[in-house]
Structures are given as structure tokens and as C-alpha cells.
Design an enzyme around this catalytic site. Sequence first.
Site, PDB file in Angstrom:
ATOM      1  N   TYR A 257      34.995  64.289  23.236  1.00  0.00           N
ATOM      2  CA  TYR A 257      35.299  64.192  21.798  1.00  0.00           C
ATOM      3  C   TYR A 257      36.791  64.464  21.561  1.00  0.00           C
ATOM      4  O   TYR A 257      37.483  63.692  20.907  1.00  0.00           O
ATOM      5  CB  TYR A 257      34.449  65.188  20.999  1.00  0.00           C
ATOM      6  CG  TYR A 257      34.973  65.441  19.609  1.00  0.00           C
ATOM      7  CD1 TYR A 257      34.877  64.447  18.623  1.00  0.00           C
ATOM      8  CD2 TYR A 257      35.605  66.644  19.277  1.00  0.00           C
ATOM      9  CE1 TYR A 257      35.379  64.674  17.353  1.00  0.00           C
ATOM     10  CE2 TYR A 257      36.105  66.865  18.010  1.00  0.00           C
ATOM     11  CZ  TYR A 257      35.995  65.881  17.045  1.00  0.00           C
ATOM     12  OH  TYR A 257      36.518  66.097  15.788  1.00  0.00           O
TER      13      TYR A 257
ATOM     14  N   LYS B 291      40.239  62.126  20.157  1.00  0.00           N
ATOM     15  CA  LYS B 291      41.207  62.486  19.101  1.00  0.00           C
ATOM     16  C   LYS B 291      42.635  62.350  19.621  1.00  0.00           C
ATOM     17  O   LYS B 291      43.509  61.788  18.963  1.00  0.00           O
ATOM     18  CB  LYS B 291      40.960  63.920  18.612  1.00  0.00           C
ATOM     19  CG  LYS B 291      39.676  64.095  17.828  1.00  0.00           C
ATOM     20  CD  LYS B 291      39.743  63.356  16.498  1.00  0.00           C
ATOM     21  CE  LYS B 291      38.417  63.240  15.822  1.00  0.00           C
ATOM     22  NZ  LYS B 291      38.366  62.238  14.756  1.00  0.00           N
TER      23      LYS B 291
ATOM     24  N   SER C  17      42.106  66.967  14.982  1.00  0.00           N
ATOM     25  CA  SER C  17      41.421  68.255  15.067  1.00  0.00           C
ATOM     26  C   SER C  17      42.262  69.244  15.867  1.00  0.00           C
ATOM     27  O   SER C  17      43.019  68.849  16.773  1.00  0.00           O
ATOM     28  CB  SER C  17      40.084  68.029  15.784  1.00  0.00           C
ATOM     29  OG  SER C  17      39.522  69.241  16.189  1.00  0.00           O
TER      30      SER C  17
HETATM   31  P1  NAD Z   1      30.646  63.228   9.592  1.00  0.00           P
HETATM   32  O1  NAD Z   1      29.853  62.848  10.772  1.00  0.00           O
HETATM   33  O2  NAD Z   1      29.960  63.913   8.470  1.00  0.00           O
HETATM   34  O3  NAD Z   1      31.425  61.958   9.012  1.00  0.00           O
HETATM   35  C1  NAD Z   1      31.842  60.876   9.839  1.00  0.00           C
HETATM   36  C2  NAD Z   1      31.310  59.598   9.190  1.00  0.00           C
HETATM   37  O4  NAD Z   1      31.729  58.479   9.969  1.00  0.00           O
HETATM   38  C3  NAD Z   1      29.782  59.555   9.091  1.00  0.00           C
HETATM   39  O5  NAD Z   1      29.427  59.299   7.756  1.00  0.00           O
HETATM   40  C4  NAD Z   1      29.387  58.418  10.028  1.00  0.00           C
HETATM   41  O6  NAD Z   1      28.238  57.747   9.562  1.00  0.00           O
HETATM   42  C5  NAD Z   1      30.636  57.556  10.018  1.00  0.00           C
HETATM   43  N1  NAD Z   1      30.837  56.729  11.220  1.00  0.00           N
HETATM   44  C6  NAD Z   1      30.826  57.122  12.516  1.00  0.00           C
HETATM   45  N2  NAD Z   1      31.082  56.083  13.315  1.00  0.00           N
HETATM   46  C7  NAD Z   1      31.275  54.989  12.520  1.00  0.00           C
HETATM   47  C8  NAD Z   1      31.575  53.623  12.770  1.00  0.00           C
HETATM   48  N3  NAD Z   1      31.699  53.131  14.004  1.00  0.00           N
HETATM   49  N4  NAD Z   1      31.702  52.783  11.693  1.00  0.00           N
HETATM   50  C9  NAD Z   1      31.558  53.260  10.438  1.00  0.00           C
HETATM   51  N5  NAD Z   1      31.267  54.540  10.142  1.00  0.00           N
HETATM   52  C10 NAD Z   1      31.138  55.403  11.186  1.00  0.00           C
HETATM   53  O7  NAD Z   1      31.863  64.142  10.116  1.00  0.00           O
HETATM   54  P2  NAD Z   1      32.939  64.995   9.307  1.00  0.00           P
HETATM   55  O8  NAD Z   1      32.693  66.407   9.619  1.00  0.00           O
HETATM   56  O9  NAD Z   1      32.997  64.545   7.893  1.00  0.00           O
HETATM   57  O10 NAD Z   1      34.253  64.559  10.076  1.00  0.00           O
HETATM   58  C11 NAD Z   1      35.089  63.524   9.609  1.00  0.00           C
HETATM   59  C12 NAD Z   1      36.217  63.309  10.609  1.00  0.00           C
HETATM   60  O11 NAD Z   1      36.934  64.536  10.770  1.00  0.00           O
HETATM   61  C13 NAD Z   1      35.732  62.913  11.998  1.00  0.00           C
HETATM   62  O12 NAD Z   1      36.644  61.985  12.532  1.00  0.00           O
HETATM   63  C14 NAD Z   1      35.787  64.222  12.761  1.00  0.00           C
HETATM   64  O13 NAD Z   1      35.969  64.021  14.137  1.00  0.00           O
HETATM   65  C15 NAD Z   1      37.003  64.890  12.142  1.00  0.00           C
HETATM   66  N6  NAD Z   1      36.980  66.354  12.266  1.00  0.00           N
HETATM   67  C16 NAD Z   1      35.886  67.047  11.844  1.00  0.00           C
HETATM   68  C17 NAD Z   1      35.859  68.427  11.984  1.00  0.00           C
HETATM   69  C18 NAD Z   1      34.635  69.219  11.552  1.00  0.00           C
HETATM   70  O14 NAD Z   1      34.486  70.366  11.962  1.00  0.00           O
HETATM   71  N7  NAD Z   1      33.771  68.701  10.707  1.00  0.00           N
HETATM   72  C19 NAD Z   1      36.944  69.104  12.550  1.00  0.00           C
HETATM   73  C20 NAD Z   1      38.058  68.362  12.949  1.00  0.00           C
HETATM   74  C21 NAD Z   1      38.061  66.978  12.807  1.00  0.00           C
HETATM   75  C1  UD1 Z   2      33.825  73.536  17.618  1.00  0.00           C
HETATM   76  C2  UD1 Z   2      34.220  72.598  18.729  1.00  0.00           C
HETATM   77  C3  UD1 Z   2      35.578  71.988  18.386  1.00  0.00           C
HETATM   78  C4  UD1 Z   2      35.499  71.271  17.036  1.00  0.00           C
HETATM   79  C5  UD1 Z   2      35.041  72.308  15.985  1.00  0.00           C
HETATM   80  C6  UD1 Z   2      34.884  71.703  14.627  1.00  0.00           C
HETATM   81  C7  UD1 Z   2      33.170  73.517  20.765  1.00  0.00           C
HETATM   82  C8  UD1 Z   2      33.413  74.200  22.085  1.00  0.00           C
HETATM   83  N1  UD1 Z   2      34.270  73.335  19.988  1.00  0.00           N
HETATM   84  O1  UD1 Z   2      34.824  74.507  17.521  1.00  0.00           O
HETATM   85  O2  UD1 Z   2      35.975  71.063  19.376  1.00  0.00           O
HETATM   86  O3  UD1 Z   2      36.766  70.758  16.677  1.00  0.00           O
HETATM   87  O4  UD1 Z   2      33.781  72.846  16.390  1.00  0.00           O
HETATM   88  O5  UD1 Z   2      33.842  70.769  14.608  1.00  0.00           O
HETATM   89  O6  UD1 Z   2      32.063  73.124  20.438  1.00  0.00           O
HETATM   90  N2  UD1 Z   2      29.460  80.608  17.198  1.00  0.00           N
HETATM   91  C9  UD1 Z   2      28.436  81.507  17.426  1.00  0.00           C
HETATM   92  N3  UD1 Z   2      27.148  81.071  17.302  1.00  0.00           N
HETATM   93  C10 UD1 Z   2      26.829  79.789  16.947  1.00  0.00           C
HETATM   94  C11 UD1 Z   2      27.896  78.879  16.704  1.00  0.00           C
HETATM   95  C12 UD1 Z   2      29.183  79.318  16.854  1.00  0.00           C
HETATM   96  O7  UD1 Z   2      28.682  82.670  17.751  1.00  0.00           O
HETATM   97  O8  UD1 Z   2      25.639  79.445  16.872  1.00  0.00           O
HETATM   98  C13 UD1 Z   2      30.861  81.085  17.309  1.00  0.00           C
HETATM   99  C14 UD1 Z   2      31.685  80.344  18.356  1.00  0.00           C
HETATM  100  O9  UD1 Z   2      31.581  80.954  19.604  1.00  0.00           O
HETATM  101  C15 UD1 Z   2      33.089  80.435  17.719  1.00  0.00           C
HETATM  102  C16 UD1 Z   2      32.831  80.427  16.219  1.00  0.00           C
HETATM  103  O10 UD1 Z   2      31.477  80.826  16.059  1.00  0.00           O
HETATM  104  O11 UD1 Z   2      33.680  81.661  18.069  1.00  0.00           O
HETATM  105  C17 UD1 Z   2      33.019  79.057  15.575  1.00  0.00           C
HETATM  106  O12 UD1 Z   2      32.250  78.098  16.295  1.00  0.00           O
HETATM  107  P1  UD1 Z   2      32.121  76.572  15.795  1.00  0.00           P
HETATM  108  O13 UD1 Z   2      31.750  76.554  14.365  1.00  0.00           O
HETATM  109  O14 UD1 Z   2      31.212  75.877  16.752  1.00  0.00           O
HETATM  110  O15 UD1 Z   2      33.588  76.012  15.903  1.00  0.00           O
HETATM  111  P2  UD1 Z   2      34.609  75.990  17.154  1.00  0.00           P
HETATM  112  O16 UD1 Z   2      34.054  76.669  18.335  1.00  0.00           O
HETATM  113  O17 UD1 Z   2      35.915  76.466  16.671  1.00  0.00           O
END
Ligand code: NAD
Ligand code: UD1
Length: 337
Positions: free
Chosen positions: A148, A152, A124
Site C-alpha cells: 500500500y 503511494k 500518506s
Molecule cells: P475510502 O476507501 O473510504 O475511499 C476511497 C474511495 O475510492 C472508495 O470510495 C472506493 O470505492 C474508491 N475507489 C477505489 N478504487 C477505485 C477505482 N479504481 N475507481 C474508482 N473508485 C475507486 O478511503 P479513505 O480513507 O477515504 O481514503 C482516501 C484516500 O486517502 C486513499 O487514497 C487513501 O489511501 C488515502 N489515505 C487514507 C488514510 C486513512 O487513514 N484513511 C491515510 C492516508 C492516506
Molecule cells: C496504519 C497503517 C498506515 C496507514 C494508517 C492510516 C499499519 C502498520 N499502518 O497506521 O500505513 O497510513 O493506518 O490508514 O497498518 N492500535 C491498537 N489496537 C488496534 C489498532 C491500532 O493498539 O486494534 C494502535 C497501533 O499499534 C498504533 C495506533 O493504535 O499505535 C494507531 O493505529 P492505526 O489506527 O492502525 O494507524 P497507524 O498504525 O498509524
Amino acid sequence: MKVLVTGGAGYIGSHTCVELLNADYEIAVLDNLSNSSEKALDRVKEITGKNFNFYNYDLLDYEKTDKVFSSEKFDGVIHFAGLKAVGESVQIPLRYYHNNITGTLNLLDIMEKHHVYNIVFSSSATVYGMPEKLPITEEFPLSTTNPYGSTKLMIENILKDLYVSNNRFSVTILRYFNPVGAHESGKIGENPKGIPNNLMPYIQQVAIGKLPQLSVFGNQYPTKDGTGVRDYIHVVDLGIAHVKAIEKKLGETGVHIYNIGTGKGYSVLEIVSAFEKESGKEIKYKICPNRAGDIAACYADASKAKRELGWEAERGLDAMCRDSWNWQSGNPNGYDD
Ligand code: NAD
Ligand code: UD1
């Protein structure tokens, strides 16, 4: 070519499964459904017309995970499984460290035992902490501000150490910026439990009337309109990035790291007005104090992924909002309908 997708029932995992199947990869999914629904996998099968095995297992269960590798032969693993809520990770850090780190250690140990040396890991942009300048390149210094993010960064370091110890490994680390949107079919999308923390799912729930209004966290940042700026990336483009990573890097030993974003930053208010345009719904909002730990702006230099993986984001902000709305309006209760 067969790929094991851990966390494949989740938001990004399910979209990546669709892209892998469309590109004719065989897959299997391992997920404990702690933050997802098996219905997402049924929908993946519906969209692609293809079948695959699903293991409702926890990566913390070493024996069961080991059995998966004994019963099927994999060429590589895409490792999405993990807990991802920043705020929750501050409340229950031990659960986050145990789940994300121990789960990954089990997986890597089992992979090595079964001679599966290709892994793509979901990292991330959070590993860049508070970046000093923009856009962010892969060489920027790394730091974290919450448990979190620390999981990572620790996993990135574990993967680097593993490669040093066994240089048959091919490790690809994808650092995602802000994934949003949904598959254009409207059959799969993001399905957060409880009140969403992230901007786009929050806006979606305001649009369908589940939440009264959006709190905009701060309007005095040094950005174009004072609200926070982020690099939003369509989840289908993100899924395709994983297919490209497998195509280009499978078997190429080493540690390969890529930013996955569009390189463009949009403010909170730009997202609100783009969403209003695509959905035809008014998004009520009020300006609130900054959210603790937030940065003003964050966007990627994604040129390395373009150069080395031949990948670049193709879907713009309109498509991100349109597809988010299509999913949300067609599935107001996510997979519970
Ligand atoms: P998500 O929660 O929808 O998907 C993660 C999946 O992993 C879920 O289906 C959950 O049931 C499964 N899981 C968790 N722990 C487990 C375990 N111990 N054994 C088996 N399954 C397990 O999240 P996502 O948004 O699809 O994210 C996927 C990956 O990408 C994650 O590693 C997350 O940290 C990373 N990531 C997400 C974002 C985001 O904004 N969504 C941003 C950067 C990185
Ligand atoms: C958040 C996480 C980051 C994670 C990313 C993707 C925090 C501090 N950071 O990032 O670690 O990798 O999500 O899962 O939680 N915002 C509003 N109102 C809301 C929600 C968000 O104004 O109700 C604004 C935030 O201040 C930001 C932008 O929208 O400026 C995006 O927010 P968000 O979607 O939560 O993502 P990140 O803050 O980038």
C-alpha cells in the site's frame, strides 16, 4: 470553479465534498463504490443542500473515465480513489498495484488529454517509513514497508515525473497523518467493511458492543505510557485542507508537498480515555504483543501547510472522539441502516 473528486463517496472524499460545496465549488464525483456507498453522497447533498453529478465508474475503465472529461469541464481533480488497507495489500499486492497505479495512470493520461493540469493527491505519512526523529518534516527520507505504502510513493514519483515532462501541471501532494472523526451532523463518517484495522473505528465498535474489547498493540514502546503515539487529525480539518490546497495552489505550476496533521501525538491509552469521556462508555482493553510493522511514535511538523496554505487543524481530540461517537451511535451499521 469545478472539481472532479475521485473516490468522493469514501470516508475522506465525502467529507471533502461537503467542504468544497460549502465553499461554493461545483463538484462531480467518480467512484466505483468498491469500498463505499452511494448513500454517503445522498447525505452530502442533504448536509449541503447542493446537487452534483455522480459517475459510478472505475478508474481502470479508461473509456468511461475519458467520457466524464468529455461531458464536463473541470478546473482540477482531487484524487482520493484507491485501495487503502495495509494488511490486505500484503495479501493481494497485485490488486493494489493495479488498482492504485493503473487507475492513477489512466486518470493522469486523460487529464493531460483534456488539458486539465491541476491535481491534489492523497498521500500518506506511510511514505516516511520508520522515521529516525520527530516531528516529521516534508524533507525526511522516504521509504515504505508494505505494498500500500509503495503505491503511494510510486504515485508521488509518477506525479513528479509528469511535471518534469509537462510543466503546465500543478501537483499538490497532501501527506495525511491519522484521519479520524466524522462530520458534526453525524450523517457521514467512516464505514469500514469487516473488522476495523485502525484504532478509532475499532474503539467505536467496542463502544457500541459489536466487538468485546480492544487489543492494545504493545505497551513497552519508548513513549509517555508505553503505547504507540500518533498524530490524529479530524477528517473535517482534513477536508478543509483540500479546499485550501485548491484555493492557494490551483494554477501554480510545480510540485507542492504538505504534511497534514496537528503536530500533536496522542498514545493509544490517551485515545481510549478521551473516547470514554466523550461517549460515556467504558472501553475494555487488553495489552497484546506489538503489531508487526508498527512504529513507536509518529507526528507531523505541519508548519509548511500553515505557512503556505494558511491551513492549520482547529479541532482537538475531544471533538475527534465526540464526532466519531455521534456518527457511530447514530449509524451502528454505517450506511446499511
Ligand atoms: P475510502 O476507501 O473510504 O475511499 C476511497 C474511495 O475510492 C472508495 O470510495 C472506493 O470505492 C474508491 N475507489 C477505489 N478504487 C477505485 C477505482 N479504481 N475507481 C474508482 N473508485 C475507486 O478511503 P479513505 O480513507 O477515504 O481514503 C482516501 C484516500 O486517502 C486513499 O487514497 C487513501 O489511501 C488515502 N489515505 C487514507 C488514510 C486513512 O487513514 N484513511 C491515510 C492516508 C492516506
Ligand atoms: C496504519 C497503517 C498506515 C496507514 C494508517 C492510516 C499499519 C502498520 N499502518 O497506521 O500505513 O497510513 O493506518 O490508514 O497498518 N492500535 C491498537 N489496537 C488496534 C489498532 C491500532 O493498539 O486494534 C494502535 C497501533 O499499534 C498504533 C495506533 O493504535 O499505535 C494507531 O493505529 P492505526 O489506527 O492502525 O494507524 P497507524 O498504525 O498509524
